[in-house]
Design a protein around this motif. Structure first.
Motif, PDB file in Angstrom:
ATOM      1  N   GLY A 197      -6.340   7.456  40.495  1.00  0.00           N
ATOM      2  CA  GLY A 197      -6.791   8.366  41.971  1.00  0.00           C
ATOM      3  C   GLY A 197      -7.952   8.717  41.368  1.00  0.00           C
ATOM      4  O   GLY A 197      -8.860   8.951  41.497  1.00  0.00           O
ATOM      5  N   ARG A 198      -7.600   9.818  43.059  1.00  0.00           N
ATOM      6  CA  ARG A 198      -8.642   9.929  43.603  1.00  0.00           C
ATOM      7  C   ARG A 198      -9.248  11.717  43.065  1.00  0.00           C
ATOM      8  O   ARG A 198     -10.638  11.887  43.081  1.00  0.00           O
ATOM      9  CB  ARG A 198      -8.869  10.711  44.801  1.00  0.00           C
ATOM     10  N   GLY A 199      -8.489  11.862  41.965  1.00  0.00           N
ATOM     11  CA  GLY A 199      -8.977  13.466  41.761  1.00  0.00           C
ATOM     12  C   GLY A 199      -9.025  14.849  41.791  1.00  0.00           C
ATOM     13  O   GLY A 199      -9.748  15.278  41.277  1.00  0.00           O
ATOM     14  N   SER A 200      -8.319  15.146  43.348  1.00  0.00           N
ATOM     15  CA  SER A 200      -8.772  16.663  43.633  1.00  0.00           C
ATOM     16  C   SER A 200      -7.852  17.534  42.864  1.00  0.00           C
ATOM     17  O   SER A 200      -7.802  18.770  42.720  1.00  0.00           O
ATOM     18  CB  SER A 200      -7.840  16.605  45.156  1.00  0.00           C
ATOM     19  N   ASN A 201      -6.826  16.840  41.979  1.00  0.00           N
ATOM     20  CA  ASN A 201      -6.418  17.808  40.827  1.00  0.00           C
ATOM     21  C   ASN A 201      -7.043  18.160  39.914  1.00  0.00           C
ATOM     22  O   ASN A 201      -6.840  19.023  39.366  1.00  0.00           O
ATOM     23  CB  ASN A 201      -4.835  17.824  40.707  1.00  0.00           C
ATOM     24  N   TYR A 203     -12.424   7.267  41.719  1.00  0.00           N
ATOM     25  CA  TYR A 203     -13.225   8.528  41.641  1.00  0.00           C
ATOM     26  C   TYR A 203     -13.280   9.862  40.959  1.00  0.00           C
ATOM     27  O   TYR A 203     -14.226  10.146  40.580  1.00  0.00           O
ATOM     28  CB  TYR A 203     -13.176   8.814  43.635  1.00  0.00           C
ATOM     29  N   ALA A 204     -11.844   9.825  40.515  1.00  0.00           N
ATOM     30  CA  ALA A 204     -11.744  11.135  39.413  1.00  0.00           C
ATOM     31  C   ALA A 204     -12.427  10.615  38.159  1.00  0.00           C
ATOM     32  O   ALA A 204     -13.154  11.807  37.162  1.00  0.00           O
ATOM     33  CB  ALA A 204     -10.161  10.895  38.969  1.00  0.00           C
ATOM     34  N   LEU A 205     -13.582   9.391  38.053  1.00  0.00           N
ATOM     35  CA  LEU A 205     -13.586   9.273  36.702  1.00  0.00           C
ATOM     36  C   LEU A 205     -15.622   9.410  36.963  1.00  0.00           C
ATOM     37  O   LEU A 205     -15.687  10.854  36.610  1.00  0.00           O
ATOM     38  CB  LEU A 205     -13.518   7.434  36.422  1.00  0.00           C
ATOM     39  N   LEU A 250      -1.355  15.588  33.716  1.00  0.00           N
ATOM     40  CA  LEU A 250      -0.857  14.304  34.400  1.00  0.00           C
ATOM     41  C   LEU A 250      -1.325  14.772  35.793  1.00  0.00           C
ATOM     42  O   LEU A 250      -0.791  15.196  36.255  1.00  0.00           O
ATOM     43  CB  LEU A 250       0.616  13.792  34.406  1.00  0.00           C
ATOM     44  N   ALA A 251      -2.465  13.975  36.286  1.00  0.00           N
ATOM     45  CA  ALA A 251      -3.257  14.410  37.866  1.00  0.00           C
ATOM     46  C   ALA A 251      -3.107  13.614  38.266  1.00  0.00           C
ATOM     47  O   ALA A 251      -4.711  12.653  38.716  1.00  0.00           O
ATOM     48  CB  ALA A 251      -4.334  15.285  37.464  1.00  0.00           C
ATOM     49  N   GLY A 252      -2.021  13.139  38.627  1.00  0.00           N
ATOM     50  CA  GLY A 252      -1.818  11.534  39.514  1.00  0.00           C
ATOM     51  C   GLY A 252      -2.081  10.807  38.675  1.00  0.00           C
ATOM     52  O   GLY A 252      -2.416   9.318  39.327  1.00  0.00           O
ATOM     53  N   TYR A 253      -1.130  10.744  37.205  1.00  0.00           N
ATOM     54  CA  TYR A 253      -1.559   9.380  37.001  1.00  0.00           C
ATOM     55  C   TYR A 253      -0.415   8.642  36.929  1.00  0.00           C
ATOM     56  O   TYR A 253       0.699   9.039  37.387  1.00  0.00           O
ATOM     57  CB  TYR A 253      -1.481   9.820  35.513  1.00  0.00           C
ATOM     58  N   MET A 254      -0.966   7.206  37.510  1.00  0.00           N
ATOM     59  CA  MET A 254       0.691   6.587  38.355  1.00  0.00           C
ATOM     60  C   MET A 254       1.477   5.824  37.267  1.00  0.00           C
ATOM     61  O   MET A 254       1.873   5.482  37.840  1.00  0.00           O
ATOM     62  CB  MET A 254       0.240   6.312  38.997  1.00  0.00           C
ATOM     63  N   ARG A 255       1.691   6.169  36.109  1.00  0.00           N
ATOM     64  CA  ARG A 255       2.113   5.754  34.934  1.00  0.00           C
ATOM     65  C   ARG A 255       3.415   6.144  34.475  1.00  0.00           C
ATOM     66  O   ARG A 255       3.653   7.994  33.987  1.00  0.00           O
ATOM     67  CB  ARG A 255       1.909   5.088  33.993  1.00  0.00           C
ATOM     68  N   VAL A 256       4.797   5.903  34.017  1.00  0.00           N
ATOM     69  CA  VAL A 256       6.019   6.655  33.803  1.00  0.00           C
ATOM     70  C   VAL A 256       5.269   6.618  32.010  1.00  0.00           C
ATOM     71  O   VAL A 256       5.363   5.375  31.240  1.00  0.00           O
ATOM     72  CB  VAL A 256       6.843   6.063  33.611  1.00  0.00           C
ATOM     73  N   VAL A 257       4.752   7.918  31.295  1.00  0.00           N
ATOM     74  CA  VAL A 257       4.816   8.603  30.118  1.00  0.00           C
ATOM     75  C   VAL A 257       5.954   7.749  28.638  1.00  0.00           C
ATOM     76  O   VAL A 257       7.072   8.109  28.909  1.00  0.00           O
ATOM     77  CB  VAL A 257       3.989   9.640  29.642  1.00  0.00           C
ATOM     78  N   GLY A 258       5.786   6.749  28.302  1.00  0.00           N
ATOM     79  CA  GLY A 258       6.911   5.963  27.486  1.00  0.00           C
ATOM     80  C   GLY A 258       6.449   7.114  26.191  1.00  0.00           C
ATOM     81  O   GLY A 258       5.921   8.452  25.725  1.00  0.00           O
TER      82      GLY A 258
END
Ligand code: GRF
Length: 204
Positions: free
Chosen positions: A12-16, A45-47, A89-97
């Motif tokens: 997402g926005r990437g403020s972290n 926006y993070a990119l 993980l900074a607002g990464y919205m998936r569960v890591v497998g």
């Protein structure tokens, strides 16, 4: 001292992400470098933030893989190409497998906008607000199998005020996220964290 190569996963926005970059650039996190930012969502926006700082920014499209394993293997290749030692993980919205987690166990850190183990998963601020808690906050923790369950590195409390909206609360929590996430990264990079069972020992 060696430089620790960091990758940041975002959605997402990437403020972290920005708080990590800023704290590296101003020397608060010494001997570290964000080598690559990977997003599972195009055009975040993070990119953009990564590019503004001359950091490689990669969109990996989950839709082009048959399954999660394929998607995570693609991420692993990027991490290997950059010699990545620490994944944030900074607002990464998936569960890591397991494909991605296993090689980075003990070297993958997440920020969560609630005081774990309360209110894991999505929208931690909203969950806490709806529950009517008087105190919430944020948590930085190592990633394990399971959603937001790993050993806790740092937490910070934020009071819920009488006239708060959920957005007001989330804003104050976010301010604290931007403090404790870089602090946890500094401790990791300086070798001051050790995991003993569920506990993270800090020798600062
Ligand atoms: C933050 O609230 C973080 O705690 C949660 O997702 C949000 C990401 O915000 N995991 P940002 O993209 O870092 O601005």
């Amino acid at each position: 001292m060696n430089i620790t190569n960091i990758a940041v996963l975002v959605s997402g926005r990437g403020s972290n992400l920005q708080s990590i970059i800023d704290n590296i650039e101003n020397g608060t996190i010494p001997h570290a470098s964000v080598k690559v930012v990977i997003s599972d969502v195009d055009g975040t926006y993070a990119l953009e933030r990564a590019k503004q700082h001359g950091i490689e920014a990669v969109f990996v499209d989950p839709g082009t893989f048959d399954n999660k394993e394929g998607f995570e293997n693609a991420i692993l290749l990027i991490l290997a190409a950059h010699d990545i030692e620490l994944v944030l993980l900074a607002g990464y919205m998936r569960v890591v497998g397991p494909t991605l987690l296993t090689p980075y166990k003990g070297r993958m850190i997440n920020i969560h906008p609630a005081l774990l183990p309360s209110f894991p998963g999505l929208h931690g601020q909203q969950q806490a607000y709806d529950h009517g808690v008087k105190v919430s906050g944020c948590t930085v923790h190592f990633v394990e199998e399971g959603v937001d369950t790993g050993p806790i590195i740092i937490q910070h409390c934020v009071l819920v005020l009488e006239n708060d909206t959920v957005d007001m609360l989330a804003d104050r929590i976010l301010e604290q996220e931007h403090r404790i996430f870089p602090e946890a990264v500094r401790l990791f990079v300086q070798g001051k964290l050790s995991i003993e069972g569920r506990k993270v020992r800090i020798t600062d």
